[in-house]
Design a protein around this motif. Structure first.
Motif, PDB file in Angstrom:
ATOM      1  N   ALA A 106       0.831  -1.201   0.000  1.00 61.54           N
ATOM      2  CA  ALA A 106       0.000   0.000   0.000  1.00 61.54           C
ATOM      3  C   ALA A 106       0.867   1.253   0.000  1.00 61.54           C
ATOM      4  N   ARG A 107       1.936   1.229   0.784  1.00 62.74           N
ATOM      5  CA  ARG A 107       2.808   2.403   0.833  1.00 62.74           C
ATOM      6  C   ARG A 107       3.479   2.645  -0.509  1.00 62.74           C
ATOM      7  N   ARG A 108       3.822   1.541  -1.187  1.00 65.41           N
ATOM      8  CA  ARG A 108       4.490   1.693  -2.479  1.00 65.41           C
ATOM      9  C   ARG A 108       3.564   2.228  -3.552  1.00 65.41           C
ATOM     10  N   ASN A 109       2.340   1.685  -3.557  1.00 60.61           N
ATOM     11  CA  ASN A 109       1.499   1.939  -4.715  1.00 60.61           C
ATOM     12  C   ASN A 109       0.378   2.939  -4.469  1.00 60.61           C
ATOM     13  N   ASP A 110       0.004   3.109  -3.200  1.00 61.18           N
ATOM     14  CA  ASP A 110      -1.185   3.915  -2.963  1.00 61.18           C
ATOM     15  C   ASP A 110      -0.950   5.176  -2.157  1.00 61.18           C
ATOM     16  N   LEU A 111       0.060   5.177  -1.304  1.00 61.73           N
ATOM     17  CA  LEU A 111       0.194   6.256  -0.335  1.00 61.73           C
ATOM     18  C   LEU A 111       1.572   6.899  -0.410  1.00 61.73           C
ATOM     19  N   ALA A 112       1.675   8.049  -1.009  1.00 57.54           N
ATOM     20  CA  ALA A 112       2.962   8.752  -0.952  1.00 57.54           C
ATOM     21  C   ALA A 112       2.879   9.805   0.140  1.00 57.54           C
ATOM     22  N   MET A 113       4.035  10.164   0.703  1.00 59.70           N
ATOM     23  CA  MET A 113       4.011  11.168   1.762  1.00 59.70           C
ATOM     24  C   MET A 113       5.130  12.180   1.548  1.00 59.70           C
ATOM     25  N   VAL A 114       4.785  13.439   1.768  1.00 55.54           N
ATOM     26  CA  VAL A 114       5.785  14.514   1.728  1.00 55.54           C
ATOM     27  C   VAL A 114       5.956  14.988   3.163  1.00 55.54           C
ATOM     28  N   PHE A 115       7.208  15.003   3.643  1.00 55.53           N
ATOM     29  CA  PHE A 115       7.441  15.241   5.058  1.00 55.53           C
ATOM     30  C   PHE A 115       7.707  16.708   5.395  1.00 55.53           C
ATOM     31  N   GLN A 116       7.218  17.077   6.564  1.00 58.00           N
ATOM     32  CA  GLN A 116       7.501  18.416   7.091  1.00 58.00           C
ATOM     33  C   GLN A 116       9.012  18.603   7.260  1.00 58.00           C
ATOM     34  N   HIS A 117       9.684  17.532   7.686  1.00 57.80           N
ATOM     35  CA  HIS A 117      11.138  17.625   7.892  1.00 57.80           C
ATOM     36  C   HIS A 117      11.911  17.184   6.657  1.00 57.80           C
ATOM     37  N   PHE A 118      11.264  17.107   5.529  1.00 58.34           N
ATOM     38  CA  PHE A 118      11.845  16.770   4.225  1.00 58.34           C
ATOM     39  C   PHE A 118      12.235  15.305   4.133  1.00 58.34           C
ATOM     40  N   GLY A 119      13.023  14.801   5.105  1.00 53.42           N
ATOM     41  CA  GLY A 119      13.384  13.390   5.107  1.00 53.42           C
ATOM     42  C   GLY A 119      14.216  12.977   3.903  1.00 53.42           C
ATOM     43  N   LEU A 120      15.185  13.805   3.522  1.00 54.81           N
ATOM     44  CA  LEU A 120      16.049  13.413   2.404  1.00 54.81           C
ATOM     45  C   LEU A 120      17.139  12.471   2.898  1.00 54.81           C
ATOM     46  N   LEU A 190      -0.076  12.248   0.841  1.00 58.45           N
ATOM     47  CA  LEU A 190      -0.157  12.892   2.148  1.00 58.45           C
ATOM     48  C   LEU A 190       0.914  13.971   2.179  1.00 58.45           C
ATOM     49  N   MET A 191       0.509  15.220   2.340  1.00 57.67           N
ATOM     50  CA  MET A 191       1.500  16.297   2.246  1.00 57.67           C
ATOM     51  C   MET A 191       1.527  17.081   3.554  1.00 57.67           C
ATOM     52  N   ASP A 192       2.652  16.966   4.278  1.00 53.50           N
ATOM     53  CA  ASP A 192       2.776  17.625   5.571  1.00 53.50           C
ATOM     54  C   ASP A 192       3.526  18.943   5.395  1.00 53.50           C
ATOM     55  N   GLU A 193       2.787  20.009   5.328  1.00 57.93           N
ATOM     56  CA  GLU A 193       3.350  21.349   5.118  1.00 57.93           C
ATOM     57  C   GLU A 193       4.361  21.366   3.972  1.00 57.93           C
ATOM     58  N   PRO A 194       3.904  20.999   2.790  1.00 57.38           N
ATOM     59  CA  PRO A 194       4.853  20.848   1.692  1.00 57.38           C
ATOM     60  C   PRO A 194       5.423  22.164   1.183  1.00 57.38           C
ATOM     61  N   ALA A 216      -5.953  16.979 -13.686  1.00 57.95           N
ATOM     62  CA  ALA A 216      -5.639  15.951 -14.669  1.00 57.95           C
ATOM     63  C   ALA A 216      -5.812  14.543 -14.128  1.00 57.95           C
ATOM     64  N   VAL A 217      -5.265  14.281 -12.921  1.00 58.85           N
ATOM     65  CA  VAL A 217      -5.237  12.889 -12.478  1.00 58.85           C
ATOM     66  C   VAL A 217      -6.114  12.599 -11.272  1.00 58.85           C
ATOM     67  N   GLN A 218      -6.731  13.625 -10.724  1.00 61.90           N
ATOM     68  CA  GLN A 218      -7.698  13.392  -9.639  1.00 61.90           C
ATOM     69  C   GLN A 218      -7.151  12.520  -8.516  1.00 61.90           C
ATOM     70  N   LYS A 219      -6.058  13.002  -7.906  1.00 66.51           N
ATOM     71  CA  LYS A 219      -5.534  12.291  -6.748  1.00 66.51           C
ATOM     72  C   LYS A 219      -6.393  12.580  -5.525  1.00 66.51           C
ATOM     73  N   THR A 220      -6.210  11.764  -4.519  1.00 73.01           N
ATOM     74  CA  THR A 220      -6.794  12.064  -3.215  1.00 73.01           C
ATOM     75  C   THR A 220      -5.657  12.599  -2.357  1.00 73.01           C
ATOM     76  N   ILE A 221      -5.816  13.841  -1.900  1.00 74.38           N
ATOM     77  CA  ILE A 221      -4.684  14.479  -1.224  1.00 74.38           C
ATOM     78  C   ILE A 221      -5.087  14.936   0.170  1.00 74.38           C
ATOM     79  N   VAL A 222      -4.258  14.592   1.141  1.00 77.43           N
ATOM     80  CA  VAL A 222      -4.403  15.203   2.467  1.00 77.43           C
ATOM     81  C   VAL A 222      -3.278  16.205   2.578  1.00 77.43           C
TER      82      VAL A 222
END
Ligand SMILES: Nc1ncnc2c1ncn2[C@@H]1O[C@H](COP(=O)(O)OP(=O)(O)OP(=O)(O)O)[C@@H](O)[C@H]1O
Ligand SMILES: Nc1ncnc2c1ncn2[C@@H]1O[C@H](COP(=O)(O)OP(=O)(O)OP(=O)(O)O)[C@@H](O)[C@H]1O
Ligand SMILES: [Mg+2]
Ligand SMILES: [Mg+2]
Lengths: 359, 332, 302, 332, 359
Positions: A106-120, A190-194, A216-222
């Motif tokens: 699920a994490r690979r295919n359905d749920l991407a996340m952008v971190f507040q602390h970037f997480g690079l 999932l976008m945490d203060e992107p 265009a792609v109609q994502k579901t975004i938090v």
């Protein structure tokens, strides 16, 4: 709700307590306040009875004071933090009940996340950072490199693929994190203060990009943000949190114009309302007011916003007449009422909330 | 007894803290009981001599058990021995087939390619120096022994350290075992090892492994455990498997600490060559041993210097290889 | 003389069994018979030799022929004094287990080795016969090397060096226990040579010429001696006198070692056992009143 | 010669890289020169035997120099010896003045106060076990020796590691020295050390120091060097002096790695006790040594187990003290 | 310049190049573009010929795109990064020429910094984090604890003194960093995006606190932000940077209303202008316009802002008359011009910039 369709993401009765042991959870379930629980047991209430339904293609904004539990909420959605109680459903599958391998899928295919602390990843260059989740998802090397490059292009860092993260400024790092989330092309993001570390120009560009992408792609975004203007601009719905609870959910102007309580009102005070206050929201639709109107030179549509009303008002000498799309008169706006709406967004809001003309 | 009470007071004063275990209800009474039992024993015994001694009995029983092992497991020991001997012999033969100038050239070249030009100069000149001291053959023998042991050590230690970093339970179990491996004097197992493997390189390699593996295990474990939570969290959010997480994130990030572990392993392996020579391994360790048997500390020092040079060369090359590994893991 | 004036006699406690037993036995007599306080300092051969020439210890009960070069190299030969023999009837040589000899009756002398070398080949001996050499650093290492050349066995024997006497014994004993072939250097009397049935390969007879030449002949019978630090000659002449007389004969030595091993005993116990079992032997080394005093003390030992 | 050329090709293929030193203009010709000289030497010499051997001359000269040192620096050596002996004797006397039940009680109590109740149980039971094996006195002796050496080692190593972390130059100089300290066989300097310090604990303590100090130096250095730049930058902006920076920020943050170093130092000190017994130090090391001289591996194992127990107790207590130190440095 | 006094902080000809060797500096001095230099030598231009004078008590805002060199600039001021070329003067003393001990003193007593990345010490609890610089400056323990507690109170984290940094949310961490900077009570404060992770409520509170503090103790502050509203709200002057260069410095309305070029204009586009556009800035002061005015019912002051002008305009039927404090007529605002200013801030700005009425 502004978007249509069955729920893509559904959160039911979610609680999260930060505690060394199970202490405090019972108290939280019983509804004791965050401060009391923290004082008595040392446990910090992260989330309390959160219930949200987000439909496919919706951009759902979460706002709230610093420390109210926004990051905790999105982390609970992809289970980077295990919720204490409650369920999260993704397209009819319960994430909170998934086995480890299912969760991974699920994490690979359905749920991407952008971190507040970037997480690079400090050991990979910018391009490889963006390509990393694609690598994990098993995309071939040329394909993932191309997708990563495209995503970097999108956030304006096309030239920086070869740099290491420690050579970037704060905002550039944030954009790399953003590119990484976008490159994953998952249905849920999932976008945490992107955009928090970005300047207004780049921020506006990226908001536009996001909206275009969404078109265009109609994502579901938090989408977590502190900027109400941004929230209003990009959000289909906005949720306001306080102390781990959701205090109000609604369409942007709902939240701004009909704050559920004084907390939400204070919170939304700074927003730039002119694009949001409509003729309908400030007109006087009482019988007497409608009765006296005959002069149809100064007619405005009921969904005209303040920025359109004012020029009309300036050139008018009598109240503006508000009509609906069918052309029927539905209300009038006396000029002094328009003037008040201008100078005090808050008054206008108050007026609307009370359902009667501002004094 | 007053001294003990004084000591308790002192310790508390020194540390300014109450016992950390005090949280569990049973700890205080159990401790009092424990101390009580000790003092009762003390009362009945002569205070400064322990009342009984079963050491020699137990020791003897262990000897018997070792004999039993020797009688019953020899095919296993033989198999282990065959593998190690095969590795060593092949490597030594290869090195002997090369003549010394080719060997020195090859080592210098490797140092140059992997490390730096300065390192190549150091390798070449130090090996030449050893050759002028008449230690060339010993150096080759030691080199072969060490290459085999260090390779084996790292192959065992790094995965073990990684594994330990993944489980607190395993870590807790492993820790005293590693302590034991590092402190149990190798003499203790060398003699039984001779019984199992005969005099020669095999017991030497095994003893060295036991001693050299722990630091790399520990440091790999530590390096992985102290990575920043934020980076790991991000990696986790991509849906990485445990292995991907390790290979693509944890290990590359932990490389500096892992490298320190590899360095310690290399040096400890080399610090064992003298002890290895006690059970029949040749090389520089034997030269040291012999020089000291003849009370010629000067010659011992020269052979020791040879060990140090070999240590530096092997260490630098290993470090460079590890770094390269990191670079490879870091890039897409 | 006044008891207080007597110096402490420090013994080198070498870490092998024969020395451990006789050091304790001698120290017991020095302490209880001659009335000197005694002390044992443990260490290995090299350290304790270094300690002896520093005066850190005053008595070393076993100086082996292997250590002769160290003594020869001393700047001041009078630093230490060599007293009498401590162990007698010492032999050195190349041995094989008797069962190997029995299975191969033709293997009689070193010159037969090329013919029978296949018996001793192992995986790591590079196709040659595995020969367990003497401990590196001991004089016999050099001698064995010379013999190999003198006998023309360079291509027959692969020399494996045991790092210590213990390693040598262990290899012999475990191989013997497995009943496999073993070839190597040994000396006696020692516990292994006393308890295992070994066959000593024949070598050309020892002669002065040969020994000074290519050493292609048998070892001479060697002497193990007692050395004391020079100050002891003045400080404790009666101790020196006693040590000059001391002799730990081969039979006694081996019996003590076997008793100790069979009874799983400590060297202290073995020393007491020796003193109790062979009073006639050691009484000869001291005057009768000293012997009396020792016997008195022994009577109190449980 | 073909093999060398093949090797070069192989190495390049293996590593996929050109020489790293290739940037400097002089490196390529110099390397060719170097290899050339080697091959010329090879040509004139018999290829598989090195043409000359000066080892014994050099070795002998070192012996002479050592004698000179012994003759001329003895007051210094005497002073060092006096200090170490004083420490050891005081500690041993103190421990002997306490009887065994009090000692065990005290150690268990310390473990409890500093580490945990489980650790106290372990300490008490393992020490009791050793006592039943008849190893109590040896244990006390080893304990005293190790407490002194570990304390000294840490007092030397941590500041040295900190210092090395502050200067790349110093680090570069120190590194081969530390390599040497760890790999030069202690036998080599033990015998001269006897000449300087007499048989006994002093040479043992010094040899142990030489061997045990390096890992703590290295890991302290590494721990400080790999701290996140952002945290250091913030600390720097407060106008901290070098010392404040170290004490308030760098050292506390590097504690996990420093602790790993202290652990290695402790274990390596304990791994030296057998060697220490070769030069006259008593204790468990001597028991091991004795047992092996008699080929009684069982007894050797028991004494070795004693060393392991002492190692675990000392290590855990040291670790707890270090952690406490961190807490103290971390709080205002 | 809105504040008075001699310069407290003066930056002269500052350059910073990120390069392994000295390469590229000459090119930067010669004025080659950032991209060209990066392409040719790999060196990144951080700062290029920056000259700023900041007077005592001034709150100087720096804005610019992500990666333009803002953080580099403040780091060069306290020499966390050594500038490549140029000087920084603090109260007449050259920081760039200070010895190490002098610099240390200056950092302790004169220059506090709040970091974009927060820079908290993970091994110290929140209170000890805030007290750390005071400890370094040699303040006694009770005094520094009190000051730290007060500062934490100020940022709304009075209760969290005992928590460890890793137990805080992103915004809470930022506030701890902020409290630490404030507790130092230095005359100069360098703030690198101090409010970026904060929600609007806390942000507004803290802006107010900052302004109050500024009122009371008159610090010299360099303040980096991406939020133009914030910049306009708190700043005495605003500098806009691009690619390491300062492209414009001026009072907030200067920058907003008279952007030096299209870059600044785009940059300031989103600001909420109504509080900034004054009567003077949109009035028509031409002879003809003034000539025809006699009706003095609709008089406004020249510094009245748009939010005041619109209500007046709504009730007026003819152009507004603009007078100065002395009562003299200085210009007129035709109503349609007012309407235009309303609907399009940009148009208004453009109009002003061109010095003639909006078409
Ligand atoms: N250590 C470094 N090595 C190389 N380049 C660097 C380094 N630090 C910063 N840079 C470069 O310098 C430029 C300016 O960076 P700086 O951090 O000052 O930007 P910024 O204006 O603070 O941006 P942001 O608003 O995103 O924080 C960027 O292009 C960045 O890539
Ligand atoms: N690991 C943790 N341990 C203890 N408490 C925690 C932990 N992580 C978060 N918290 C607490 O949970 C609460 C919510 O934190 P969260 O990070 O979700 O806030 P947020 O809404 O994202 O705030 P911000 O906007 O400042 O990022 C805070 O009070 C925080 O102190
Ligand atoms: Mg957050
Ligand atoms: Mg920045």
């Amino acid at each position: 709700m502004t978007a249509n369709g069955e729920p893509a993401l559904s959160i039911q009765g979610l609680y999260k307590l930060f505690a060394d042991d199970g202490s405090g959870l019972q108290m939280a379930l019983e509804g004791l306040s965050k401060d009391v629980i923290q004082e008595r047991t040392g446990a910090v209430v992260g989330l309390r009875d959160v219930n949200i339904e987000i439909v496919r293609g919706e951009l759902f904004v979460v706002m709230g004071l610093s420390g109210c539990g926004k990051s905790t909420l999105v982390r609970c959605i992809n289970r980077l933090i295990e919720p204490s109680v409650g369920q999260v459903w993704l397209n009819g599958r319960e994430i909170t009940a998934m086995r480890e391998d299912e969760l991974r899928e699920a994490r690979r295919n359905d749920l991407a996340m952008v971190f507040q602390h970037f997480g690079l990843m400090p050991h990979r260059n910018v391009l490889d950072n963006v390509a990393l989740p694609l690598e994990v998802a098993g995309i071939t090397k040329p394909a993932r490199r191309e997708r990563a490059a495209t995503a970097l292009e999108l956030v304006g860092l096309g030239e920086w693929g070869g740099s290491m993260p420690n050579q970037l400024s704060g905002g550039m790092k944030q954009r790399v994190g953003l590119a990484r989330g976008l490159a994953m092309e998952t249905p849920v993001l999932l976008m945490d203060e992107p955009f928090s570390a970005l300047d207004p120009v780049i921020r506006r560009d990226l908001q536009d990009e996001l909206l275009a992408l969404q078109e265009a792609v109609q994502k579901t975004i938090v989408f977590i943000t502190h900027d109400l203007n941004e929230a209003v601009r990009v959000g289909d719905r906005i949720a306001i949190m306080r102390d781990g609870e959701i205090v109000q959910v609604g369409a942007p102007n709902d939240v701004v114009l009909n704050p559920a309580d004084s907390f939400v009102r204070e919170f939304t005070q700074d927003v730039r309302l002119h694009g949001m206050v409509t003729a309908a929201s400030i007109m006087d639709s009482s019988e007497e007011a409608l009765a006296g109107q005959t002069d149809d030179r100064y007619v405005v549509l009921e969904d005209a916003v303040l920025d359109e009303l004012v020029p009309a008002g300036l050139s008018a000498t009598q109240p503006l007449q508000v009509v609906n799309r069918a052309g029927a008169l539905v209300g009038v706006i006396p000029l002094e009422r328009l003037a008040r709406a201008m100078v005090s967004d808050e008054a206008a809001v108050a007026a609307t909330a009370e359902g009667e003309p501002a004094a | 007894m007053p001294p003990a009470a004084t000591r308790q007071l002192l310790t508390q004063l020194l540390t300014g803290r109450l016992p950390t275990g005090a949280g569990r209800w049973w700890s205080a009474p159990l401790a009092i009981l424990l101390v009580g039992v000790l003092f009762v024993i003390a009362y009945f015994a002569i205070a400064d001599e322990f009342p009984f001694d079963v050491g020699r009995d137990v020791g003897h029983r262990i000897d018997v058990w070792l004999d039993w092992l020797e009688d019953n497991l020899s095919p296993l020991f033989q198999a282990i021995k065959d593998v190690i001997v095969w590795f060593l012999i092949s490597l030594e033969d290869m090195m002997l087939w090369l003549t010394w100038p080719a060997m020195i050239g090859a080592i210098a070249l490797t140092s140059w390619l992997l490390v730096s030009f300065r390192m190549a100069l150091f390798s070449a000149s130090s090996l030449l120096l050893l050759a002028t001291f008449g230690l060339w053959e010993s150096t080759v023998e030691t080199l072969a022994l060490i290459i085999v042991t260090v390779t084996l050590s790292i192959m065992i230690a790094v995965p073990m350290g990684v594994w330990a970093s993944q489980s607190d339970r395993l870590d807790a179990i492993l820790r005293p075992i590693l302590d034991g491996m590092q402190t149990m004097p190798s003499f203790v197992y060398l003699v039984p090892a001779i019984a199992f493997f005969s005099l020669g390189n095999t017991p030497a390699v095994l003893a060295t492994l036991i001693y050299a593996v722990p630091p790399a295990v520990r440091l790999t474990n530590l390096g992985i455990r102290q990575l920043p939570a934020e980076t790991l969290e991000a990696a986790e959010s991509f849906g990485m498997t445990r292995n991907q997480m390790l290979l693509k994130v944890k290990i590359p990030l932990a490389i500096p600490t892992i490298m320190a572990g590899v360095n310690q392993t290399t040096l400890m392996a080399l610090s064992m060559v003298v002890i290895a020579s006690l059970v029949g391994a040749g090389g520089l360790g034997l030269d040291v041993n012999r020089a000291l048997g003849r009370i010629e500390p000067g010659n011992g020092f020269l052979a020791g210097l040879g060990i140090v040079f070999v240590a530096i060369i092997i260490d630098r090359v290993t470090q460079a290889l590890t770094r390269r590994q990191q670079a490879a893991l870091g890039s897409d | 003389g006044g008891e207080e004036e007597k110096t402490t006699v420090v013994f080198s406690d070498l870490n092998w069994t024969s020395s451990e037993i006789q050091v304790r036995a001698a120290a017991y007599i020095v302490e209880h018979g001659l009335g000197y306080p005694t002390e044992l300092v443990a260490g290995d051969t090299v350290s304790l030799f270094q300690g002896l020439i520093n005066g850190d210890t005053q008595v070393t009960m076993e100086i082996w022929p292997a250590q002769q070069p160290w003594i020869d190299e001393l700047e001041d030969p009078d630093t230490i004094a060599l007293l009498g023999d401590s162990l007698d009837e010492n032999w050195e040589g190349w041995v094989i287990p008797q069962y190997v000899k029995d299975a191969n009756p033709g293997l009689v002398s070193v010159s037969d080795l090329p013919e029978y070398m296949d018996l001793f080949v192992t995986a790591d001996s590079r196709g040659k016969a595995r020969f367990i050499d003497c401990v590196p650093g001991w004089a016999c290492e050099q001698v064995n090397g010379n013999k190999v050349v003198a006998y023309g066995l360079e291509d027959v024997l692969e020399l494996v060096k045991p790092g210590s006497g213990a390693a040598l014994f262990e290899d012999l004993e475990s191989t013997y226990a497995r009943g496999e072939a073993w070839l190597g250097y040994m000396w006696g009397p020692t516990k292994p040579t006393a308890t295992l049935d070994l066959y000593r390969l024949e070598e050309p007879e020892w002669s002065e010429d040969c020994w000074n030449g290519d050493q292609g002949c048998a070892y001479p019978t060697s002497e193990v001696r007692i050395a004391v630090f020079h100050t002891l000659l003045e400080d404790a002449p009666d101790v020196v006198e006693f040590l000059r007389a001391w002799d730990f004969s081969a039979d006694v030595q081996v019996q003590s070692e076997i008793w100790m091993s069979d009874n799983n005993a400590s060297p202290d116990e073995a020393a007491i056992w020796y003193l109790k079992t062979y009073p006639d032997t050691w009484s000869a080394f001291v005057s009768s009143d000293v012997a009396e005093a020792v016997l008195e003390a022994l009577a109190e030992e449980s």
